[in-house]
Design a protein around this motif. Sequence first.
Motif, PDB file in Angstrom:
ATOM      1  N   ALA A 194      42.144  42.182  37.317  1.00  0.00           N
ATOM      2  CA  ALA A 194      43.253  41.233  37.214  1.00  0.00           C
ATOM      3  C   ALA A 194      42.797  39.822  37.563  1.00  0.00           C
ATOM      4  O   ALA A 194      43.176  38.845  36.905  1.00  0.00           O
ATOM      5  N   VAL A 195      41.964  39.704  38.610  1.00  0.00           N
ATOM      6  CA  VAL A 195      41.431  38.394  38.989  1.00  0.00           C
ATOM      7  C   VAL A 195      40.584  37.822  37.853  1.00  0.00           C
ATOM      8  O   VAL A 195      40.714  36.651  37.472  1.00  0.00           O
ATOM      9  N   PHE A 196      39.721  38.670  37.303  1.00  0.00           N
ATOM     10  CA  PHE A 196      38.865  38.236  36.193  1.00  0.00           C
ATOM     11  C   PHE A 196      39.687  37.829  34.975  1.00  0.00           C
ATOM     12  O   PHE A 196      39.510  36.740  34.422  1.00  0.00           O
ATOM     13  N   ALA A 197      40.608  38.699  34.547  1.00  0.00           N
ATOM     14  CA  ALA A 197      41.368  38.451  33.325  1.00  0.00           C
ATOM     15  C   ALA A 197      42.279  37.244  33.459  1.00  0.00           C
ATOM     16  O   ALA A 197      42.346  36.385  32.568  1.00  0.00           O
ATOM     17  N   ALA A 198      43.003  37.163  34.585  1.00  0.00           N
ATOM     18  CA  ALA A 198      43.945  36.061  34.773  1.00  0.00           C
ATOM     19  C   ALA A 198      43.220  34.718  34.827  1.00  0.00           C
ATOM     20  O   ALA A 198      43.647  33.738  34.210  1.00  0.00           O
ATOM     21  N   SER A 199      42.116  34.655  35.571  1.00  0.00           N
ATOM     22  CA  SER A 199      41.388  33.390  35.683  1.00  0.00           C
ATOM     23  C   SER A 199      40.705  33.020  34.367  1.00  0.00           C
ATOM     24  O   SER A 199      40.619  31.838  34.022  1.00  0.00           O
ATOM     25  N   LEU A 200      40.246  34.028  33.609  1.00  0.00           N
ATOM     26  CA  LEU A 200      39.617  33.736  32.320  1.00  0.00           C
ATOM     27  C   LEU A 200      40.629  33.169  31.334  1.00  0.00           C
ATOM     28  O   LEU A 200      40.379  32.136  30.688  1.00  0.00           O
ATOM     29  N   VAL A 201      41.782  33.815  31.204  1.00  0.00           N
ATOM     30  CA  VAL A 201      42.812  33.319  30.289  1.00  0.00           C
ATOM     31  C   VAL A 201      43.296  31.945  30.729  1.00  0.00           C
ATOM     32  O   VAL A 201      43.469  31.027  29.913  1.00  0.00           O
ATOM     33  N   HIS A 202      43.502  31.775  32.046  1.00  0.00           N
ATOM     34  CA  HIS A 202      43.952  30.483  32.563  1.00  0.00           C
ATOM     35  C   HIS A 202      42.901  29.408  32.293  1.00  0.00           C
ATOM     36  O   HIS A 202      43.222  28.276  31.910  1.00  0.00           O
ATOM     37  N   GLY A 203      41.630  29.773  32.476  1.00  0.00           N
ATOM     38  CA  GLY A 203      40.572  28.804  32.249  1.00  0.00           C
ATOM     39  C   GLY A 203      40.417  28.428  30.789  1.00  0.00           C
ATOM     40  O   GLY A 203      40.146  27.274  30.457  1.00  0.00           O
ATOM     41  N   LEU A 204      40.599  29.393  29.903  1.00  0.00           N
ATOM     42  CA  LEU A 204      40.448  29.122  28.477  1.00  0.00           C
ATOM     43  C   LEU A 204      41.592  28.295  27.922  1.00  0.00           C
ATOM     44  O   LEU A 204      41.408  27.525  26.969  1.00  0.00           O
ATOM     45  N   THR A 205      42.788  28.456  28.489  1.00  0.00           N
ATOM     46  CA  THR A 205      43.969  27.810  27.917  1.00  0.00           C
ATOM     47  C   THR A 205      44.418  26.568  28.675  1.00  0.00           C
ATOM     48  O   THR A 205      45.022  25.671  28.075  1.00  0.00           O
ATOM     49  N   LEU A 206      44.129  26.503  29.998  1.00  0.00           N
ATOM     50  CA  LEU A 206      44.703  25.412  30.781  1.00  0.00           C
ATOM     51  C   LEU A 206      43.682  24.680  31.652  1.00  0.00           C
ATOM     52  O   LEU A 206      43.527  23.480  31.553  1.00  0.00           O
ATOM     53  N   ASP A 207      42.994  25.377  32.535  1.00  0.00           N
ATOM     54  CA  ASP A 207      42.165  24.747  33.556  1.00  0.00           C
ATOM     55  C   ASP A 207      40.752  25.331  33.504  1.00  0.00           C
ATOM     56  O   ASP A 207      40.538  26.490  33.865  1.00  0.00           O
ATOM     57  N   ARG A 208      39.766  24.549  33.085  1.00  0.00           N
ATOM     58  CA  ARG A 208      38.405  25.047  32.936  1.00  0.00           C
ATOM     59  C   ARG A 208      37.774  25.466  34.268  1.00  0.00           C
ATOM     60  O   ARG A 208      36.866  26.297  34.296  1.00  0.00           O
TER      61      ARG A 208
END
Length: 423
Positions: free
Chosen positions: A200-214
């Motif tokens: 969950a940590v990996f997936a959430a941060s990856l999606v957040h990083g790709l779409t909003l915050d690098r």
Amino acid sequence: MRKWWPLAVVCAGSFLFLLDTTVVTVALPRIGADLTAPVGQLQWVPNVYTLVLAVLMLAVGSLADRWGLRRVFLAGLAVFGVASLACGFSPDIGVLIAARGVQAVGGAALAVTGFALLAACYEGRARGTAISVFFAVNGLGAAAGPVVGGVLTEYLGWAAIFFVNVPLALLTGVFAARALPPDTPVRRGRFDVAGAVWFAVFAASLVHGLTLDRWALAVSVLGFAGFVVVERRRAEPMLDLRLFRAGGFSTLIACAAASTLTFAALVYVSLWLGRSLSPVAAGLAMAPLAVASFLTSTLLGKVLHRFPPRVLLGAGVLLGALGCLVLPVAGIPIGLAVTGIGVGIAGPATGAAVASAAPPGRAGMAAGILTTTRQFGQTLGVAVLGIAYQAGGLTPVYVIAALCGGVTGLLALVPRKQARVPA
């Protein structure tokens, strides 16, 4: 006729889940105006759905192997229907975003268990037919979203795109309770909570990083490292990493990701069309993709079992890449039709190969891997191609999607040892 009832209810559930991944896009301006929501909040209406799906799909697959595919599928329909009702009645943007997140919990259950149920209910030629129809309906659901969303929003209001889910989910649940076979979960042991948290940590941060915050991408690297360490030590992991030691299965997953990159490219085709067309007209302009994909997948089911998976995978991904190259030369209708044929071949071929690689008790895990890969593939594709679109318009989008698809398609054609999930 009763033989195909499980296929009908699974396709209905998957259609609902996929329709709501795209149906909301054309309604965002109306939602923002009615709920007085700024763009920063409004973008979370689609993004939270994608985020929750990415986080939960793998965990839901593992749970389904333990609790039963039928039980999880019915629970997913119930959650999806109730959350859709809450979305339609949302008094403000905060409630709508929260309800969309809950809706995605039900969507994750439908996405993972649907494919696994077909693998469990059908064998041989019947399985090939079922998987082909399933992927045909999936493509139709994703492609129909903008059209359905545009019509409902324009004539009935944005809440209608959520309210329509309620009776459909209820009706599907009634038939599913009668059509699906009783559960026979065979996995034992405790659920991998630690693995689920790290993923969950990996997936959430990856999606957040790709779409909003690098900057969130750094957190995703740490999350992925923690997930791999935990899974290697578990006797009953949520994801059996031994599976990826076989090149054949890794190629299957690469092809699944490449096919979603094609869909990611079509997001920007849709945006480009939206500059000069109404939401309904833009959605209709994308119809050649849906029609070609649906017809190809449906017809492929009759001969799917006759060809090696790598041949169909390679041909499908290469045709998808060719469609991206044809778009700027021959025009959007022809390019979309060629792409649709490629998607219609690659989708069922990937599904059939993954289903055959999963022994009893691991259908949920295999389906979770496939659906998670497709979710991440599209999210990553949208992010990367978005940079190209902003820099040079549609041309670099076509080139990148075609190159990635071409390389992956050729890689799939190379003979490899057939992979199978360890029992």
